[in-house]
Design a protein around this motif. Structure first.
Motif, PDB file in Angstrom:
ATOM      1  N   LYS A 217       0.831  -1.209   0.000  1.00  0.00           N
ATOM      2  CA  LYS A 217       0.000   0.000   0.000  1.00  0.00           C
ATOM      3  C   LYS A 217       0.865   1.259   0.000  1.00  0.00           C
ATOM      4  CE  LYS A 217      -3.864  -2.272   2.342  1.00  0.00           C
ATOM      5  NZ  LYS A 217      -4.624  -2.419   3.600  1.00  0.00           N
ATOM      6  N   GLU A 218       1.970   1.223   0.729  1.00  0.00           N
ATOM      7  CA  GLU A 218       2.873   2.382   0.755  1.00  0.00           C
ATOM      8  C   GLU A 218       3.550   2.574  -0.596  1.00  0.00           C
ATOM      9  OE1 GLU A 218       5.479   1.514   3.966  1.00  0.00           O
ATOM     10  OE2 GLU A 218       4.082   2.227   5.527  1.00  0.00           O
ATOM     11  N   LEU A 219       3.933   1.469  -1.238  1.00  0.00           N
ATOM     12  CA  LEU A 219       4.568   1.546  -2.551  1.00  0.00           C
ATOM     13  C   LEU A 219       3.612   2.161  -3.573  1.00  0.00           C
ATOM     14  CD1 LEU A 219       6.753   0.835  -4.671  1.00  0.00           C
ATOM     15  CD2 LEU A 219       5.730  -1.454  -4.800  1.00  0.00           C
ATOM     16  N   VAL A 220       2.400   1.631  -3.641  1.00  0.00           N
ATOM     17  CA  VAL A 220       1.420   2.138  -4.598  1.00  0.00           C
ATOM     18  C   VAL A 220       1.022   3.570  -4.252  1.00  0.00           C
ATOM     19  CG1 VAL A 220      -0.927   1.820  -5.469  1.00  0.00           C
ATOM     20  CG2 VAL A 220       0.567  -0.157  -5.181  1.00  0.00           C
ATOM     21  N   GLY A 221       0.928   3.869  -2.950  1.00  0.00           N
ATOM     22  CA  GLY A 221       0.585   5.226  -2.540  1.00  0.00           C
ATOM     23  C   GLY A 221       1.605   6.253  -2.989  1.00  0.00           C
ATOM     24  N   SER A 222       2.893   5.874  -2.941  1.00  0.00           N
ATOM     25  CA  SER A 222       3.929   6.817  -3.369  1.00  0.00           C
ATOM     26  C   SER A 222       3.830   7.088  -4.871  1.00  0.00           C
ATOM     27  CB  SER A 222       5.315   6.270  -3.024  1.00  0.00           C
ATOM     28  OG  SER A 222       5.629   5.121  -3.795  1.00  0.00           O
ATOM     29  N   ILE A 223       3.516   6.065  -5.666  1.00  0.00           N
ATOM     30  CA  ILE A 223       3.350   6.260  -7.116  1.00  0.00           C
ATOM     31  C   ILE A 223       2.080   7.055  -7.392  1.00  0.00           C
ATOM     32  CG2 ILE A 223       3.065   5.086  -9.334  1.00  0.00           C
ATOM     33  CD1 ILE A 223       4.641   2.735  -8.186  1.00  0.00           C
ATOM     34  N   PHE A 224       1.028   6.753  -6.655  1.00  0.00           N
ATOM     35  CA  PHE A 224      -0.242   7.474  -6.807  1.00  0.00           C
ATOM     36  C   PHE A 224      -0.026   8.982  -6.628  1.00  0.00           C
ATOM     37  CE2 PHE A 224      -4.229   9.282  -5.462  1.00  0.00           C
ATOM     38  CZ  PHE A 224      -5.199   8.572  -6.164  1.00  0.00           C
ATOM     39  N   ASP A 225       0.726   9.347  -5.597  1.00  0.00           N
ATOM     40  CA  ASP A 225       0.979  10.770  -5.342  1.00  0.00           C
ATOM     41  C   ASP A 225       1.755  11.407  -6.492  1.00  0.00           C
ATOM     42  OD1 ASP A 225      -0.322  10.533  -2.956  1.00  0.00           O
ATOM     43  OD2 ASP A 225       1.482  10.345  -1.738  1.00  0.00           O
ATOM     44  N   GLN A 226       2.702  10.652  -7.068  1.00  0.00           N
ATOM     45  CA  GLN A 226       3.453  11.194  -8.201  1.00  0.00           C
ATOM     46  C   GLN A 226       2.553  11.403  -9.415  1.00  0.00           C
ATOM     47  OE1 GLN A 226       7.545   9.446  -8.932  1.00  0.00           O
ATOM     48  NE2 GLN A 226       6.785   7.951  -7.446  1.00  0.00           N
ATOM     49  N   VAL A 227       1.649  10.452  -9.656  1.00  0.00           N
ATOM     50  CA  VAL A 227       0.733  10.585 -10.798  1.00  0.00           C
ATOM     51  C   VAL A 227      -0.139  11.821 -10.618  1.00  0.00           C
ATOM     52  CG1 VAL A 227      -1.195   9.522 -12.035  1.00  0.00           C
ATOM     53  CG2 VAL A 227       0.711   8.099 -11.262  1.00  0.00           C
ATOM     54  N   VAL A 228      -0.636  12.014  -9.395  1.00  0.00           N
ATOM     55  CA  VAL A 228      -1.471  13.181  -9.131  1.00  0.00           C
ATOM     56  C   VAL A 228      -0.688  14.471  -9.344  1.00  0.00           C
ATOM     57  CG1 VAL A 228      -2.725  14.417  -7.318  1.00  0.00           C
ATOM     58  CG2 VAL A 228      -3.025  11.950  -7.563  1.00  0.00           C
ATOM     59  N   SER A 229       0.607  14.453  -9.035  1.00  0.00           N
ATOM     60  CA  SER A 229       1.413  15.669  -9.173  1.00  0.00           C
ATOM     61  C   SER A 229       1.583  16.102 -10.627  1.00  0.00           C
ATOM     62  CB  SER A 229       2.787  15.454  -8.526  1.00  0.00           C
ATOM     63  OG  SER A 229       3.570  14.541  -9.277  1.00  0.00           O
ATOM     64  N   ILE A 230       1.518  15.161 -11.582  1.00  0.00           N
ATOM     65  CA  ILE A 230       1.650  15.534 -12.994  1.00  0.00           C
ATOM     66  C   ILE A 230       0.298  15.563 -13.699  1.00  0.00           C
ATOM     67  CG2 ILE A 230       3.970  14.533 -13.080  1.00  0.00           C
ATOM     68  CD1 ILE A 230       2.741  12.239 -14.776  1.00  0.00           C
ATOM     69  N   LYS A 231      -0.760  15.240 -12.970  1.00  0.00           N
ATOM     70  CA  LYS A 231      -2.100  15.119 -13.552  1.00  0.00           C
ATOM     71  C   LYS A 231      -2.543  16.404 -14.253  1.00  0.00           C
ATOM     72  CE  LYS A 231      -6.837  14.214 -11.877  1.00  0.00           C
ATOM     73  NZ  LYS A 231      -7.418  15.559 -11.893  1.00  0.00           N
ATOM     74  N   GLY A 232      -2.462  17.538 -13.563  1.00  0.00           N
ATOM     75  CA  GLY A 232      -2.915  18.789 -14.149  1.00  0.00           C
ATOM     76  C   GLY A 232      -2.141  19.168 -15.395  1.00  0.00           C
ATOM     77  N   GLU A 233      -0.828  18.982 -15.338  1.00  0.00           N
ATOM     78  CA  GLU A 233       0.023  19.305 -16.490  1.00  0.00           C
ATOM     79  C   GLU A 233      -0.337  18.457 -17.700  1.00  0.00           C
ATOM     80  OE1 GLU A 233       4.644  18.442 -17.748  1.00  0.00           O
ATOM     81  OE2 GLU A 233       4.171  18.741 -15.622  1.00  0.00           O
ATOM     82  N   ARG A 234      -0.553  17.165 -17.485  1.00  0.00           N
ATOM     83  CA  ARG A 234      -0.866  16.262 -18.603  1.00  0.00           C
ATOM     84  C   ARG A 234      -2.281  16.516 -19.130  1.00  0.00           C
ATOM     85  NH1 ARG A 234       2.894  15.696 -21.212  1.00  0.00           N
ATOM     86  NH2 ARG A 234       1.497  14.400 -22.488  1.00  0.00           N
ATOM     87  N   GLU A 235      -3.209  16.905 -18.278  1.00  0.00           N
ATOM     88  CA  GLU A 235      -4.553  17.237 -18.745  1.00  0.00           C
ATOM     89  C   GLU A 235      -4.501  18.452 -19.677  1.00  0.00           C
ATOM     90  OE1 GLU A 235      -7.168  15.635 -14.882  1.00  0.00           O
ATOM     91  OE2 GLU A 235      -6.563  17.734 -15.018  1.00  0.00           O
ATOM     92  N   GLU A 236      -3.737  19.457 -19.287  1.00  0.00           N
ATOM     93  CA  GLU A 236      -3.600  20.646 -20.135  1.00  0.00           C
ATOM     94  C   GLU A 236      -2.920  20.301 -21.452  1.00  0.00           C
ATOM     95  OE1 GLU A 236      -4.746  23.684 -19.878  1.00  0.00           O
ATOM     96  OE2 GLU A 236      -5.756  23.251 -17.984  1.00  0.00           O
ATOM     97  N   ALA A 237      -1.915  19.433 -21.380  1.00  0.00           N
ATOM     98  CA  ALA A 237      -1.211  19.033 -22.601  1.00  0.00           C
ATOM     99  C   ALA A 237      -2.145  18.288 -23.547  1.00  0.00           C
ATOM    100  CB  ALA A 237      -0.008  18.148 -22.237  1.00  0.00           C
ATOM    101  N   ARG A 238      -2.986  17.451 -23.007  1.00  0.00           N
ATOM    102  CA  ARG A 238      -3.941  16.711 -23.827  1.00  0.00           C
ATOM    103  C   ARG A 238      -4.959  17.659 -24.446  1.00  0.00           C
ATOM    104  NH1 ARG A 238      -4.962  13.130 -27.544  1.00  0.00           N
ATOM    105  NH2 ARG A 238      -7.037  12.167 -27.392  1.00  0.00           N
TER     106      ARG A 238
END
Length: 829
Positions: A217-238
């Motif tokens: 859960k900690e491993l997946v949680g750390s990746i989840f947080d990273q995905v959320v951190s680039i989420k807005g940027e990638r949405e704008e790019a799309r």
């Protein structure tokens, strides 16, 4: 131990084989249940983890309202601890009148394992769900897939059980009646889409991080947080990609219209909750873990107590033999070794057989009740656990035996070879109540005096039988605690019959939405906003649903919120209410949270909790009330409070209402209208919950059966010891002319009275043990079970105890008849 003593010990085992076997059986049942139930959850968790790993099941899934691009794939692949980012396709379609999901076959993620047949070799071939399809079946798609799929019909050439669907319920769909009925896998080049529908992430699992573990859960949680951190940027790019894709030659007016209709590319990030049934399986395993953490210890405790009592009484009983051995020159250590061999051989064999049988039989019995699609369970033996259990059992038996032997061997041989001095008879309290005592017959007076004369013997009988009665009551009580929980949640607390998720958020019911609801006769509709958050308390993370009603005046029509402490009604917008129902004056309103959420935060009224949205924004909420709730975690707030917390007005995404009619047809019409994404019905939720309870019912039946077996053996053990200790007494009665019926009654009356007291004590003890176990289970599960035991459960526990006692009396009737008066009364001087 000399050869003579060893032979004597073997003769002793043969002579008292019933007692030897009863000790062996008590240890075997106690250890077997303990080992079996303790290994059940780890074994199921391990087989699930192995299955996920073999099928390379994704760790996270990202999808978007406007598709995903190659740039998104590359951005996700660069994140830390991401081993691979794999783009793919899936599409919900209608196969005749059923909704199915078509997945692209991916060799590196969510692999398919063939049950039979082969993989597709052409675009019109597919691998189908083994529970629905068989080889040769034809699948005809009737929904519009133009520009999305090459083919509209497929021939099933292979079948599979996909690790994406471990539940027998496949979840929801956005077409048809809203229920996904099955799935297919086809070659990826069958899809004609210009963007990926999802991207799967595989985590780099360095070290041990099995599914459902804290490390995972900690491993997946750390990746989840990273995905959320680039989420807005990638949405704008799309969004820019979609704008750039518009033809430059079209008029500006048409381009503006296209941009206005273009959906914003919102990302949704999911962990393995996207695997249908993954979280439910984890919850069921946690409940088994909770039961295993507490309940088996009571079995082992009673088993150890009874076997210890058997050995202590056996040594006291054989004091004459001890005196003879001492007078013949045998050392105290050699004599003690004979009893150690007796008890340790019985305990060792019982523990070993119990461990092997428990690990072999109990986990599969538990597993069979799990309604999940998983590979067969493999038998696993935790030898470390066995070593600890065996060491504890042997240490307890050794300590008790040595203590009893040492106490006896302190006496001189001459004193040991005489019968033990009988306890003096004393006037009992009943004798002082003359008007009552005078009405007792001679036999009942003897019975009353003996009960008070042999208090230790009676006490141990009460402890043993009461313990078994308590275990039986807890087993039946657990069933009572589960029954009705979901019905209360979705009948008395949540009172709507359906919830429709809207395609577009709305501020009011009007226009086409109002016409739709009226046409479908969905009565008294209420707009709500329901949003999922994470609440990361100090020791665990919870999935929490926030509910904001559009009309607070009508909120209580569908949500009945009552104080978890005082039971009084709580209304949105009320001032803070203390635990005793009294209001706190002069403070701004807060949110109402459900009881389990407050418990996890160890928070009360006036305290604060934190929640985190999908974009990892954290919000602090003050608690105004704590509401009774039994399933899931919720927080309720008014639209004014929502605006203060989130700095924006609430836009509503769901409608709850009442409906009576064909629910499947209603769901299909609502989804076809284009205004509703999905519909959930309370009847379906109840059905799923009741199916889920079946797995726990199987465990409860197992507990009752094992408790019954242990009770039967312990009552046999106690009865055998009583007869063995009182052989001379019974023989004396026969010499004095007592008939068999009178002699048996002499024993049976005492047994009946002790059994009655034992049942009463056991039922009281069972209430406390049941309450404690319910607290443990509720602490580990999202369900809160009732702390109630129906009167029938008390009756069943009592009747079973009486039945076992009656069977033992019937068996001992023949043992009493076979007592030889002359042999039993031979002088030991």
């Amino acid at each position: 131990m000399s050869g003579l003593l060893f032979k004597n010990t073997l003769i002793k085992i043969k002579r008292s084989f019933g007692r030897y076997i009863s000790i062996l059986m008590i240890v075997m049942v106690g250890v077997g249940f303990f080992a079996g139930i303790q290994s059940s959850a780890p074994s199921i968790r391990e087989v699930a983890d192995q299955y996920y790993n073999e099928q390379q099941v994704m760790d996270l899934k990202i999808y978007s309202t406007a598709g995903l691009s190659e740039g998104d794939v590359q951005a996700l692949a660069r994140l830390k601890k991401v081993q691979a980012a794999i783009p793919s396709y899936s599409l919900d379609v209608l196969d005749r009148d059923k909704s199915i999901r078509i997945h692209a076959i991916e060799p590196d993620v969510n692999r398919i394992s063939l049950v039979e047949g082969r993989l597709p070799e052409s675009d019109n071939e597919a691998v189908g769900d083994s529970r629905v399809y068989k080889i040769g079946d034809e699948v005809s798609i009737i929904s519009d897939v133009e520009g999305k799929l090459k083919q509209t019909s497929f021939t099933v050439v292979g079948t599979t059980n996909s690790a994406l669907y471990v539940s027998e319920d496949y979840g929801s769909s956005m077409i048809g009646d809203g229920k996904l009925s099955s799935y297919l896998f086809v070659n990826a080049d069958n899809f004609l889409l210009d963007a990926y529908t999802e991207i799967y992430l595989i985590a780099s699992k360095e070290g041990e991080a099995p599914a459902y573990s804290k490390a995972y859960k900690e491993l997946v949680g750390s990746i989840f947080d990273q995905v959320v951190s680039i989420k807005g940027e990638r949405e704008e790019a799309r969004l820019e990609e979609l704008k750039a894709a518009l033809p430059a030659t079209i008029p500006q007016e048409m381009k503006d219209a296209a941009l206005a209709d273009m959906p914003y590319p919102n990302w949704t990030v999911m962990d393995r909750e996207a695997v249908v049934g993954y979280d439910d399986l984890g919850s069921n395993i946690d409940v088994i873990d909770s039961v295993a953490a507490v309940f088996p210890f009571f079995f082992v405790l009673i088993a150890m107590l009874m076997t210890s009592n058997s050995m202590a009484r056996m040594i006291t009983e054989e004091r004459g033999e001890l005196g003879t051995l001492v007078s013949l020159g045998f050392s105290s250590g050699s004599i003690a070794a004979t009893y150690l061999f007796y008890v340790l051989s019985a305990s060792g064999i019982g523990a070993t057989v119990g461990f092997l049988a428990g690990c072999r039989l109990i986990p599969p019995l538990v597993y069979e009740n799990f309604l999940f699609v998983l590979p067969p369970l493999e038998t696993r033996y935790n030898w470390t656990m066995f070593s600890i259990m065996l060491a504890v059992a042997l240490a307890v038996m050794t300590a008790v035996t040595l203590t009893a032997c040492t106490k006896a061997l302190k006496l001189r041989p001459a004193a040991l070879m005489r019968p033990a001095v009988q306890e003096k008879g004393q006037r009992i309290l009943l004798e002082r109540i003359s008007f009552l005592w005078s009405r007792f017959s001679f036999n009942w007076k003897i019975t009353a005096r003996n009960l008070f004369r042999y208090k230790k013997r009676g006490f141990m009988t009460i402890v043993g039988v009461a313990g078994c009665t308590a275990l039986l009551l807890v087993g039946f009580g657990l069933r009572d605690s589960m029954n009705g929980v979901v019905q209360k949640q979705y009948g008395e607390i949540f009172k709507y019959s359906n919830m429709a998720i809207l395609k577009q958020e709305s501020e009011a019911i009007g226009g086409e939405l109002l016409q739709l609801l009226e046409r479908e006769q969905m009565l008294d509709p209420l707009l709500i906003k329901q949003t999922a958050f994470k609440s990361e308390a100090p020791d665990r993370s919870l999935e929490v649903y926030m509910i904001v009603p559009g009309d607070e005046g009508r909120f209580s029509e569908y949500y009945s919120l009552k104080s978890a402490a005082a039971g009084n009604e709580i209304k949105l917008g009320d001032k803070k209410a203390t635990s005793d129902g009294m209001e706190k004056e002069g403070k701004e309103e807060g949110v109402i949270v459900t009881s389990k959420l407050a418990d996890v935060w160890n928070a009360g009224i006036g305290d604060s909790i934190q929640i985190k949205d999908r974009d990892n924004h954290t919000y602090t909420l003050e608690i105004a009330g704590i509401a009774e709730n039994y399933a899931g975690h919720y927080l309720f707030l008014s639209k004014e409070q929502y605006q203060r917390v989130f700095q924006k007005e609430a836009a509503y995404n769901a409608v709850v209402s009442r409906f009576s009619g064909d629910e499947g047809a209603l769901a299909e019409r609502l989804i076809e209208s284009g205004q509703v994404l999905n519909v959930s019905f309370t009847s379906d939720i109840l059905g799923k919950a009741l199916d889920s309870n079946k797995s726990l019912n199987g465990v409860i039946v197992l507990i009752i059966v094992v408790a019954s077996l242990l009770a039967f053996i312990i009552i046999y053990n106690l009865t055998s010891i009583t007869i063995s200790e009182r052989t001379r007494e019974i023989a004396t009665l026969k010499v004095l002319g007592f008939f068999d019926r009178e002699t048996n009654g002499y024993i049976y009356r005492e047994a009946a009275i002790l059994t009655a007291f034992s049942i009463g004590a056991g039922l009281l003890l069972g209430i406390f043990i049941h309450s404690y176990i319910i607290d443990v289970i509720s602490d580990q599960s999202s369900l809160i079970l009732f702390k109630k035991i129906n009167w029938l459960s008390f009756a069943f526990a009592a009747v079973l105890t009486v039945l076992f006692s009656a069977i033992m009396q019937w068996i001992t009737y023949y043992k009493l008849r076979s007592i030889n008066m002359i042999e039993s009364l031979k002088s030991v001087e």
